[in-house]
Design a protein around this motif. Structure first.
Motif, PDB file in Angstrom:
ATOM      1  N   PRO A 163       0.810  -1.232   0.000  1.00 20.78           N
ATOM      2  CA  PRO A 163       0.000   0.000   0.000  1.00 20.78           C
ATOM      3  C   PRO A 163       0.839   1.276   0.000  1.00 20.78           C
ATOM      4  O   PRO A 163       0.508   2.237  -0.697  1.00 20.78           O
ATOM      5  CB  PRO A 163      -0.836  -0.116   1.276  1.00 20.78           C
ATOM      6  N   TRP A 164       1.933   1.305   0.762  1.00 22.80           N
ATOM      7  CA  TRP A 164       2.703   2.547   0.825  1.00 22.80           C
ATOM      8  C   TRP A 164       3.410   2.825  -0.502  1.00 22.80           C
ATOM      9  O   TRP A 164       3.538   3.995  -0.908  1.00 22.80           O
ATOM     10  CB  TRP A 164       3.681   2.541   1.998  1.00 22.80           C
ATOM     11  N   ARG A 165       3.846   1.788  -1.205  1.00 20.90           N
ATOM     12  CA  ARG A 165       4.445   2.005  -2.524  1.00 20.90           C
ATOM     13  C   ARG A 165       3.401   2.475  -3.523  1.00 20.90           C
ATOM     14  O   ARG A 165       3.684   3.324  -4.370  1.00 20.90           O
ATOM     15  CB  ARG A 165       5.115   0.724  -3.023  1.00 20.90           C
ATOM     16  N   GLN A 166       2.200   1.931  -3.426  1.00 19.79           N
ATOM     17  CA  GLN A 166       1.128   2.387  -4.306  1.00 19.79           C
ATOM     18  C   GLN A 166       0.815   3.855  -4.072  1.00 19.79           C
ATOM     19  O   GLN A 166       0.533   4.607  -5.006  1.00 19.79           O
ATOM     20  CB  GLN A 166      -0.117   1.527  -4.086  1.00 19.79           C
ATOM     21  N   GLU A 167       0.869   4.291  -2.806  1.00 17.25           N
ATOM     22  CA  GLU A 167       0.547   5.675  -2.463  1.00 17.25           C
ATOM     23  C   GLU A 167       1.687   6.633  -2.788  1.00 17.25           C
ATOM     24  O   GLU A 167       1.469   7.704  -3.360  1.00 17.25           O
ATOM     25  CB  GLU A 167       0.224   5.780  -0.976  1.00 17.25           C
ATOM     26  N   LYS A 168       2.923   6.261  -2.440  1.00 13.19           N
ATOM     27  CA  LYS A 168       4.050   7.203  -2.523  1.00 13.19           C
ATOM     28  C   LYS A 168       4.881   7.045  -3.787  1.00 13.19           C
ATOM     29  O   LYS A 168       5.630   7.956  -4.155  1.00 13.19           O
ATOM     30  CB  LYS A 168       4.939   7.048  -1.292  1.00 13.19           C
ATOM     31  N   GLY A 169       4.799   5.910  -4.452  1.00 16.29           N
ATOM     32  CA  GLY A 169       5.447   5.745  -5.737  1.00 16.29           C
ATOM     33  C   GLY A 169       6.964   5.656  -5.688  1.00 16.29           C
ATOM     34  O   GLY A 169       7.580   5.443  -4.644  1.00 16.29           O
ATOM     35  N   ALA A 170       7.556   5.873  -6.870  1.00 15.55           N
ATOM     36  CA  ALA A 170       8.987   5.658  -7.041  1.00 15.55           C
ATOM     37  C   ALA A 170       9.830   6.629  -6.234  1.00 15.55           C
ATOM     38  O   ALA A 170      10.918   6.269  -5.773  1.00 15.55           O
ATOM     39  CB  ALA A 170       9.341   5.777  -8.525  1.00 15.55           C
ATOM     40  N   VAL A 174      12.437   3.998  -4.656  1.00 12.57           N
ATOM     41  CA  VAL A 174      13.770   3.873  -5.260  1.00 12.57           C
ATOM     42  C   VAL A 174      14.575   5.166  -5.172  1.00 12.57           C
ATOM     43  O   VAL A 174      15.798   5.143  -5.334  1.00 12.57           O
ATOM     44  CB  VAL A 174      13.687   3.381  -6.721  1.00 12.57           C
ATOM     45  N   GLY A 175      13.905   6.293  -4.908  1.00 11.26           N
ATOM     46  CA  GLY A 175      14.647   7.533  -4.710  1.00 11.26           C
ATOM     47  C   GLY A 175      15.721   7.428  -3.640  1.00 11.26           C
ATOM     48  O   GLY A 175      16.847   7.905  -3.836  1.00 11.26           O
ATOM     49  N   PRO A 176      15.424   6.804  -2.484  1.00  7.16           N
ATOM     50  CA  PRO A 176      16.472   6.656  -1.468  1.00  7.16           C
ATOM     51  C   PRO A 176      17.703   5.901  -1.959  1.00  7.16           C
ATOM     52  O   PRO A 176      18.825   6.216  -1.558  1.00  7.16           O
ATOM     53  CB  PRO A 176      15.757   5.887  -0.348  1.00  7.16           C
ATOM     54  N   HIS A 177      17.508   4.897  -2.823  1.00 11.76           N
ATOM     55  CA  HIS A 177      18.658   4.160  -3.347  1.00 11.76           C
ATOM     56  C   HIS A 177      19.568   5.086  -4.155  1.00 11.76           C
ATOM     57  O   HIS A 177      20.794   5.081  -3.995  1.00 11.76           O
ATOM     58  CB  HIS A 177      18.182   3.007  -4.233  1.00 11.76           C
ATOM     59  N   ALA A 178      18.959   5.868  -5.044  1.00 10.83           N
ATOM     60  CA  ALA A 178      19.757   6.773  -5.879  1.00 10.83           C
ATOM     61  C   ALA A 178      20.503   7.786  -5.021  1.00 10.83           C
ATOM     62  O   ALA A 178      21.700   8.035  -5.222  1.00 10.83           O
ATOM     63  CB  ALA A 178      18.849   7.479  -6.886  1.00 10.83           C
ATOM     64  N   LEU A 179      19.813   8.369  -4.040  1.00 10.93           N
ATOM     65  CA  LEU A 179      20.449   9.370  -3.187  1.00 10.93           C
ATOM     66  C   LEU A 179      21.549   8.762  -2.328  1.00 10.93           C
ATOM     67  O   LEU A 179      22.560   9.426  -2.045  1.00 10.93           O
ATOM     68  CB  LEU A 179      19.401  10.035  -2.296  1.00 10.93           C
ATOM     69  N   PRO A 198       5.714   9.889 -17.021  1.00 15.29           N
ATOM     70  CA  PRO A 198       4.552   9.005 -17.142  1.00 15.29           C
ATOM     71  C   PRO A 198       4.233   8.293 -15.825  1.00 15.29           C
ATOM     72  O   PRO A 198       5.130   7.872 -15.100  1.00 15.29           O
ATOM     73  CB  PRO A 198       4.985   8.001 -18.214  1.00 15.29           C
ATOM     74  N   LEU A 199       2.943   8.188 -15.533  1.00 10.54           N
ATOM     75  CA  LEU A 199       2.468   7.453 -14.362  1.00 10.54           C
ATOM     76  C   LEU A 199       3.190   7.936 -13.104  1.00 10.54           C
ATOM     77  O   LEU A 199       3.137   9.106 -12.783  1.00 10.54           O
ATOM     78  CB  LEU A 199       2.625   5.948 -14.602  1.00 10.54           C
ATOM     79  N   ASP A 200       3.895   7.044 -12.382  1.00  7.78           N
ATOM     80  CA  ASP A 200       4.550   7.499 -11.145  1.00  7.78           C
ATOM     81  C   ASP A 200       5.975   8.002 -11.384  1.00  7.78           C
ATOM     82  O   ASP A 200       6.672   8.364 -10.435  1.00  7.78           O
ATOM     83  CB  ASP A 200       4.577   6.367 -10.110  1.00  7.78           C
ATOM     84  N   LEU A 284      13.696  14.103  -0.217  1.00  8.70           N
ATOM     85  CA  LEU A 284      12.490  13.563  -0.858  1.00  8.70           C
ATOM     86  C   LEU A 284      11.289  14.466  -0.610  1.00  8.70           C
ATOM     87  O   LEU A 284      10.477  14.705  -1.520  1.00  8.70           O
ATOM     88  CB  LEU A 284      12.209  12.158  -0.328  1.00  8.70           C
ATOM     89  N   ALA A 285      11.155  14.977   0.605  1.00 10.84           N
ATOM     90  CA  ALA A 285      10.050  15.881   0.914  1.00 10.84           C
ATOM     91  C   ALA A 285      10.171  17.176   0.114  1.00 10.84           C
ATOM     92  O   ALA A 285       9.163  17.731  -0.343  1.00 10.84           O
ATOM     93  CB  ALA A 285      10.019  16.177   2.409  1.00 10.84           C
ATOM     94  N   ALA A 286      11.397  17.659  -0.067  1.00  9.72           N
ATOM     95  CA  ALA A 286      11.601  18.861  -0.879  1.00  9.72           C
ATOM     96  C   ALA A 286      11.224  18.598  -2.336  1.00  9.72           C
ATOM     97  O   ALA A 286      10.679  19.474  -3.023  1.00  9.72           O
ATOM     98  CB  ALA A 286      13.057  19.311  -0.777  1.00  9.72           C
ATOM     99  N   ALA A 287      11.504  17.383  -2.829  1.00 10.19           N
ATOM    100  CA  ALA A 287      11.113  17.039  -4.199  1.00 10.19           C
ATOM    101  C   ALA A 287       9.596  17.055  -4.349  1.00 10.19           C
ATOM    102  O   ALA A 287       9.068  17.506  -5.382  1.00 10.19           O
ATOM    103  CB  ALA A 287      11.673  15.667  -4.568  1.00 10.19           C
TER     104      ALA A 287
END
Length: 299
Positions: A163-170, A174-179, A198-200, A284-287
């Motif tokens: 559910p949290w991935r569906q709500e918050k998306g990529a 995966v953003g934390p991995h890149a950062l 596109p999409l998320d 992430l919050a700033a993004a």
């Protein structure tokens, strides 16, 4: 070090529990979950007890490994730190800056060790690469693509029901991995700009404290045939590419647990501790704010 597991979902079952049971430097003490019957079943599969009461488990261990959604993790991490337990945290540490800050403050106040399990930061080939590029310096720009297919048609991902991935998306998955790779190499972020794809899918542009810039492409909805990850940096020393991951998360979690054990032994904070986890959440919050305002946001 006696360690308990908090969580009974796919990530706990597939990765955390087997590693805790197998790690030579740890004593796997038991499992707690929001569903007691699931904790009992997962514990039994690895020869340990399931706990219906979290405080009982916390009183009997030195550390906890948390495999729970980020919306749940923060409160339980604070509770564990207050009980004097060292923390192996999942990413992201939380879904809001105040919650992530509470975790970081609890770690400092109660003097416990913490490590956030960014899988790539603990990869066998990735650890020396990150250290080498950070030591070289002189980087001008970077690019990081994390194009997953968790929610794409034909995907068989066990995390598609999350559910949290569906709500918050990529951005938050995966953003934390890149950062976790870009920040130690290019320096802390000072500004972020986000544009929807596109999409998320999201595209981020970061400015870094040392003057470099970077771009991130993040998605959980990339067609299966087009998914993949990659990172390159360019600068005074030419072009460098992050080594491809040749191992799964099992080996990386073993290294993360070694790092937690060493931090607890020495009292020295780990670079991937709760403070770094807080910084990732701030970016992430700033993004998200950038996406809403259609402009750059300072971080």
């Amino acid at each position: 070090m006696r360690i308990g597991l908090l969580g009974t979902g796919p990530w706990a079952e597939r990765v955390h529990a087997p590693v805790l049971a197998d790690h030579p430097g740890l004593e796997f003490a038991g499992v707690w979950g929001r569903r007691p019957e699931a904790a009992t079943a997962l514990g039994a599969a690895h020869g340990v007890s399931g706990y219906a009461d979290l405080d009982t488990l916390l009183s009997e261990v030195d550390a906890v490994s948390i495999a729970l959604p980020p919306s749940v993790q923060a409160d339980l991490a604070v509770r564990a730190a207050e009980a004097g337990c060292h923390l192996l945290l999942d990413k992201p540490v939380a879904l809001t800056v105040p919650d992530a800050r509470r975790v970081a403050e609890a770690v400092r106040e109660h003097k416990v060790a913490s490590v956030v399990f960014f899988t790539v930061r603990f990869g066998g080939d990735q650890i020396p690469w990150i250290e080498q590029q950070a030591a070289l310096g002189g980087w001008f720009t970077g690019r990081s693509d994390w194009l997953g297919s968790v929610f794409a048609p034909g995907s068989s991902s066990p995390y598609s029901a999350s559910p949290w991935r569906q709500e918050k998306g990529a951005l938050w998955d995966v953003g934390p991995h890149a950062l976790s790779v870009l920040l130690p190499v290019l320096g802390d972020a000072t500004q972020v700009t986000a544009v929807a794809g596109p999409l998320d899918t999201l595209h981020l542009v970061l400015r870094h404290a040392g003057g470099a810039s970077s771009t991130l492409a993040l998605s959980l909805t990339t067609p299966v045939a087009g998914g993949g990850t990659g990172m390159e940096i360019r600068g005074e020393h030419g072009v460098a590419h992050l080594p491809e991951r040749g191992e799964g998360p099992i080996a990386a979690l073993h290294r993360a647990l070694d790092a937690l054990h060493e931090s607890a032994r020495t009292g020295e904070p780990h670079p991937c501790g709760a403070d770094f986890g807080l910084r990732v959440v701030e970016i992430l919050a700033a993004a998200e704010r950038s996406l809403e305002s259609a402009g750059p946001v300072d971080v």
